[in-house]
Design a protein around this motif. Structure first.
Motif, PDB file in Angstrom:
ATOM      1  N   LYS A  62       0.837  -1.200   0.000  1.00  0.00           N
ATOM      2  CA  LYS A  62       0.000   0.000   0.000  1.00  0.00           C
ATOM      3  C   LYS A  62       0.873   1.252   0.000  1.00  0.00           C
ATOM      4  N   TYR A  63       1.920   1.258   0.794  1.00  0.00           N
ATOM      5  CA  TYR A  63       2.836   2.402   0.869  1.00  0.00           C
ATOM      6  C   TYR A  63       3.506   2.659  -0.475  1.00  0.00           C
ATOM      7  N   THR A 104       2.488   1.649  -3.453  1.00  0.00           N
ATOM      8  CA  THR A 104       1.476   2.044  -4.430  1.00  0.00           C
ATOM      9  C   THR A 104       1.126   3.512  -4.280  1.00  0.00           C
ATOM     10  N   GLU A 105       0.917   3.947  -3.043  1.00  0.00           N
ATOM     11  CA  GLU A 105       0.588   5.353  -2.811  1.00  0.00           C
ATOM     12  C   GLU A 105       1.748   6.253  -3.212  1.00  0.00           C
ATOM     13  N   ARG A 106       2.939   5.904  -2.869  1.00  0.00           N
ATOM     14  CA  ARG A 106       4.107   6.730  -3.196  1.00  0.00           C
ATOM     15  C   ARG A 106       4.382   6.727  -4.691  1.00  0.00           C
ATOM     16  N   ALA A 146       2.228   6.421  -7.120  1.00  0.00           N
ATOM     17  CA  ALA A 146       1.247   7.296  -7.765  1.00  0.00           C
ATOM     18  C   ALA A 146       1.627   8.761  -7.555  1.00  0.00           C
ATOM     19  N   LEU A 147       2.044   9.102  -6.353  1.00  0.00           N
ATOM     20  CA  LEU A 147       2.468  10.471  -6.061  1.00  0.00           C
ATOM     21  C   LEU A 147       3.700  10.838  -6.871  1.00  0.00           C
TER      22      LEU A 147
END
Length: 146
Positions: free
Chosen positions: A40-41, A43-45, A47-48
């Motif tokens: 999750k970390y 994936t979020e990073r 995308a950012l």
């Protein structure tokens, strides 16, 4: 008595095995949770990072190729002679319209640079005057193209 000790030993061994299995399950569940959190970390990073990269690419593309280039050339340019070379740069819908311009070539401190003239009237071998930024010669333009 031996039977009782034997059963107590088995019972202890069974309890030990079940305890080990329970702890293995707990450890396994914790590893799964940790892996999910890492996924999750990332994936979020990611995308950012991707979004930031796209925004920066367009901002710097507009700034460096547009206003900043003209500003620097207007204030800090040097003038040199360039020659039109046989390198075609097709425009827009080029396979259909066949419109293109030739590149010009110039030398700064022994290094050769080529840029698109963006002028379809120029022919191979023509000499032109260009202005360029001495600290970054890829920033160049034909004189009178302000």
């Amino acid at each position: 008595m031996d039977y009782l000790l034997f059963t107590k030993g088995i019972r202890k061994r069974i309890e030990k095995i079940s305890f080990e299995r329970k702890t293995e399950k707990v450890i396994f569940v914790k590893k799964e949770e940790k892996n999910e959190n890492i996924h999750k970390y990332i994936t979020e990073r990611w995308a950012l990072f991707l979004f930031s990269g796209i925004v920066l690419y367009f901002l710097f593309g507009i700034i460096l190729r547009g206003n900043l280039k003209n500003y620097l050339l207007n204030n800090n340019s040097e003038i040199t002679k360039a020659i039109i070379v046989n390198e075609e740069n097709y425009w827009g819908n080029s396979p259909v319209s066949k419109k293109f311009s030739y590149s010009y070539e110039f030398t700064v401190e022994g290094k050769i640079y080529r840029e698109d003239s963006r002028n379809e009237k120029l022919k191979i071998g023509d000499s032109i005057l260009i202005e360029y930024l001495n600290s970054y010669p890829k920033f160049s333009r034909i004189m009178n193209e302000k």
